[in-house]
Design an enzyme around this catalytic site. Structure first.
Site, PDB file in Angstrom:
ATOM      1  N   HIS A 260       0.824  -1.223   0.000  1.00 22.73           N
ATOM      2  CA  HIS A 260       0.000   0.000   0.000  1.00 22.73           C
ATOM      3  C   HIS A 260       0.855   1.270   0.000  1.00 22.73           C
ATOM      4  O   HIS A 260       0.315   2.376   0.105  1.00 22.73           O
ATOM      5  CB  HIS A 260      -0.924   0.016   1.222  1.00 22.73           C
ATOM      6  N   ASP A 295      -2.611 -10.638  -2.311  1.00 30.42           N
ATOM      7  CA  ASP A 295      -3.202 -10.173  -1.039  1.00 30.42           C
ATOM      8  C   ASP A 295      -4.688  -9.861  -1.282  1.00 30.42           C
ATOM      9  O   ASP A 295      -5.078  -9.492  -2.390  1.00 30.42           O
ATOM     10  CB  ASP A 295      -2.450  -8.910  -0.598  1.00 30.42           C
ATOM     11  N   HIS A 297      -6.309  -7.405  -0.381  1.00 31.76           N
ATOM     12  CA  HIS A 297      -6.466  -5.982  -0.693  1.00 31.76           C
ATOM     13  C   HIS A 297      -5.687  -5.621  -1.949  1.00 31.76           C
ATOM     14  O   HIS A 297      -4.580  -6.114  -2.156  1.00 31.76           O
ATOM     15  CB  HIS A 297      -5.958  -5.121   0.470  1.00 31.76           C
ATOM     16  N   ASP A 384      -4.248 -12.835   3.503  1.00 33.15           N
ATOM     17  CA  ASP A 384      -5.484 -12.409   4.166  1.00 33.15           C
ATOM     18  C   ASP A 384      -6.725 -12.711   3.327  1.00 33.15           C
ATOM     19  O   ASP A 384      -7.843 -12.396   3.748  1.00 33.15           O
ATOM     20  CB  ASP A 384      -5.427 -10.930   4.578  1.00 33.15           C
TER      21      ASP A 384
HETATM   22 ZN    ZN Z   1      -4.102  -7.173   2.847  1.00 32.09          ZN
END
Ligand code: ZN
Length: 447
Positions: A260, A295, A297, A384
């Protein structure tokens, strides 16, 4: 190693041996049982004296001098032509495989970064980036027989190749400056942000700089965050160095995560983009590097770093951000800009998608990576997406992670695997160990 394979190593120069790319031959392949096929007869590589013994069962290792040679070896026609009486072989079932579980790099100092809280839905809640995440993974990898290593220092140059000087200066000094504010919180928390479309210039106050350089309130900066984040990035650089030196695949247990983080912004528990730093570092030798992010996200920072470039393909599989973090990026229509047009591929998945949907999207991703003719691969290995992860994004199972690892290995590329998210302390280690085991075609002992 079996005694049969051991015999094949007699007379091999050990230093040269370590530089070679490991390959294994499937015992189900018609070549198995062919007899005393001599490697030198098959291909003119400097493996003088290395006979390939009669194979009757099991899997036997054979080493080749380089990745390029391994690729050539994989070409069926080459071997058929060179055999005096070729066995009836249509497809050679060679697969790249390490002799032992891949090297894993970690830093014992990661626990110095210990963010206590974060914001979610307007409430202050405990931060999920606990040191136990990395500790649990480490235990599982140790049990699986990975070689666990610390990294050599690689300095700031690889990090500065991705991140801007003003951002690095901010990260380095943010905590000290913040703590000078009377009554300030223990960690740096941005709370005011630049307004869209206005040219504000660069702020001078620490409050302004925090809002300028952090894109959310999910990445609190503590006293040791800078040191731990640079350590984490250094692991990714070390992994890239190892692959540049000939390792087939290397894992970096990065904490904090990185995907991120943009060139000049942190957020989402990320400060330095470890995977992007590794991908950039691999560009020294490889003309085209693919960065795939599994991931749950979207890897918005990684996308941002490479959005205008055509030498690093970014592909991300993640829960659809229409109602999920990071909300503002990760949509299918984001394809890259300028030279990078067409070199960014987002594959958002509906909430609660399981293994089959994820693996189908991964197949699409792998087809794109092949078409790109990637020479090396970086994997942002967040776990995740697991069905028991508290982020509640997707429903990938343990077996799903094994299959993800196996499919990525099928790309047959020099690979750096970088740890990203994963927040269930009971499942994270098995997910990671399973993905690495799947990559290497073996089982994990992690429970
Ligand atoms: Zn994540």
């Amino acid at each position: 190693m079996s005694h049969i394979a051991s015999r094949a190593w007699q007379g091999v120069d050990q230093a040269a041996h370590r530089r070679m790319v490991p390959v294994w031959v499937s015992a189900t392949h018609p070549l198995a049982g062919h007899g005393s096929v001599n490697v030198v007869d098959l291909v003119s590589w400097p493996l003088i004296g290395v006979g390939f013994p009669k194979v009757t069962s099991g899997i036997h290792d054979l080493r080749l001098p380089s990745q390029a040679d391994a690729s050539r070896f994989l070409a069926a026609g080459r071997i058929d032509r060179r055999l005096p009486s070729p066995p009836k072989v249509d497809v050679l079932a060679f697969r790249l495989r390490s002799l032992r579980p891949m090297k894993a790099f970690f830093s014992p100092h990661h626990a110095g970064h210990r963010p206590s809280q974060t914001f979610r839905h307007g409430r202050i809640v405990p931060n999920r980036d606990l040191p136990a995440r990395a500790d649990n993974i480490l235990s599982a990898l140790r049990a699986d027989g990975h070689t666990l290593l610390g990294a050599a220092p690689h300095g700031m140059a690889p990090i500065a190749a991705i991140h801007t000087p003003e951002y690095l200066d901010f990260l380095r000094h943010a905590w000290g400056e913040w703590r000078k504010i009377e009554g300030a919180s223990e960690d740096v928390f941005p709370y005011i942000f630049p307004v869209r479309g206005m040219d504000h210039g660069y702020p001078t106050s620490i409050v302004g700089r925090a809002g300028y350089h952090m894109h959310d309130c999910w990445a609190p900066i503590g006293q040791h965050t800078w040191d731990v984040a640079t350590d984490s990035a250094n692991l990714a650089v070390e992994a890239a160095e190892q692959v540049l030196a000939g390792e087939r695949a290397v894992y970096a247990l990065c904490r904090p995560s990185g995907h991120h983080a943009f060139a000049d912004m942190g957020g989402g528990n990320c400060f330095l983009n470890n995977a992007a730093i590794a991908a950039q570092h691999m560009r020294q030798r490889f003309a085209r590097v693919a960065l795939i992010d599994v991931d749950v996200h979207h890897g918005n920072g990684s996308q941002g770093v490479f959005y205008r470039r055509d030498d690093v393909l970014f592909v991300s599989l993640h829960r659809d951000p229409v109602d999920y973090h990071p909300y503002f990026a990760g949509h299918a229509h984001e394809r890259g800009e300028g030279n990078g047009r067409g070199f960014n591929l987002n594959l958002p998945l509906p909430k609660a998608s399981g293994d089959e949907a994820f693996l189908a999207a991964l197949e699409t991703a792998c087809v794109r990576i092949r078409a790109f003719e990637a020479e090396a691969l970086v994997v942002s290995l967040g776990v995740d997406a697991h069905e028991a992860d508290p982020t509640e994004g997707l429903k990938v199972t343990y077996d799903g992670f094994r299959r993800i690892g196996a499919r990525l290995a099928g790309l047959n590329l020099p690979t750096v695997l970088v740890q990203e998210g994963g927040y269930n302390m009971d499942t994270i280690a098995r997910c990671v160990a399973g993905a690495l085991a799947g990559f290497e075609g073996r089982e994990t002992t992690a429970a």
